[in-house]
Design a protein around this motif. Sequence first.
Motif, PDB file in Angstrom:
ATOM      1  N   GLY A 109       0.795  -1.225   0.000  1.00 46.25           N
ATOM      2  CA  GLY A 109       0.000   0.000   0.000  1.00 46.25           C
ATOM      3  C   GLY A 109       0.826   1.272   0.000  1.00 46.25           C
ATOM      4  O   GLY A 109       0.495   2.232   0.703  1.00 46.25           O
TER       5      GLY A 109
ATOM      6  N   GLU B 190      -0.702   1.528  -3.877  1.00 45.14           N
ATOM      7  CA  GLU B 190      -1.942   1.689  -3.105  1.00 45.14           C
ATOM      8  C   GLU B 190      -3.150   1.635  -4.039  1.00 45.14           C
ATOM      9  O   GLU B 190      -3.370   2.539  -4.831  1.00 45.14           O
TER      10      GLU B 190
ATOM     11  N   ARG C 167      -6.962   1.218   0.108  1.00 47.08           N
ATOM     12  CA  ARG C 167      -7.392   2.530   0.594  1.00 47.08           C
ATOM     13  C   ARG C 167      -8.636   2.399   1.479  1.00 47.08           C
ATOM     14  O   ARG C 167      -8.747   3.085   2.506  1.00 47.08           O
TER      15      ARG C 167
ATOM     16  N   GLN D 179      -7.498   1.271   4.856  1.00 47.15           N
ATOM     17  CA  GLN D 179      -6.827   2.352   5.580  1.00 47.15           C
ATOM     18  C   GLN D 179      -7.822   3.385   6.097  1.00 47.15           C
ATOM     19  O   GLN D 179      -7.675   3.919   7.202  1.00 47.15           O
TER      20      GLN D 179
ATOM     21  N   PRO E 157       1.713   4.729  -1.134  1.00 47.25           N
ATOM     22  CA  PRO E 157       0.964   5.763  -1.855  1.00 47.25           C
ATOM     23  C   PRO E 157       1.624   6.128  -3.185  1.00 47.25           C
ATOM     24  O   PRO E 157       2.829   6.354  -3.249  1.00 47.25           O
TER      25      PRO E 157
END
Length: 221
Positions: free
Chosen positions: A167, A173, A178, A181, A169
Amino acid sequence: MFEVVRLTLTLAAVTTVLLLLVATPLAWWLARSPSWWKEVVAAVTSLPLVLPPTVLGFYLLVALGPDSPLMAPLHVFGVRTLAFTFTGLVIGSIFYSMPFAVQPLRTAFEAVGREPMEAAATLRASPLDAFFTVAVPLARRGFLSAAVLVFAHTIGEFGVVLMIGGGVPGRTEVVSIRIYQLVEALQYGQAHALAAGLAAFAFISLLVLFLIDRRFSRLGA
């Protein structure tokens, strides 16, 4: 958010194209070969259906890590690991979605039968020509089903992409990560928007599959 969606769609598109290229000859061999070994290969390609995604993701993480013998040839090019990279995500997605391409294609090729290929051979078509001009058009239902299934399955991946991608960014990701998260951060509103989008996409994908099946059933394909 746009970057996450873009990365997810790109991953799904790349995985679908590459997996169709890999799965087509494999499914053709499984459909045509008389060898009993083909069922062993079929079982191996179907493992992602029953393996926990974290198990597959773990072994892919090890295989693509810097200490893996598989990565040793790439060290001379300055590549020590493919873990936590987009390339690693693609490799993981190909393995994880393999049965969703191989099984529809194998079924479609088996439905073609041997008669059309034998007829093409009597017209002096080479095996390769017969494959592309006879088998592929007759198996188009399987190709469409495989493409839709692989694309949709890749969109919804979580366990494998989390293990192999982490993941990161902007790099690894994807939408499913997402959502996870956002839930961890108690941002339920944004999580709901993404989750609802995935649910709608899953419904549309299944609807497309059913419509494809209905259309080809009417055509007798």
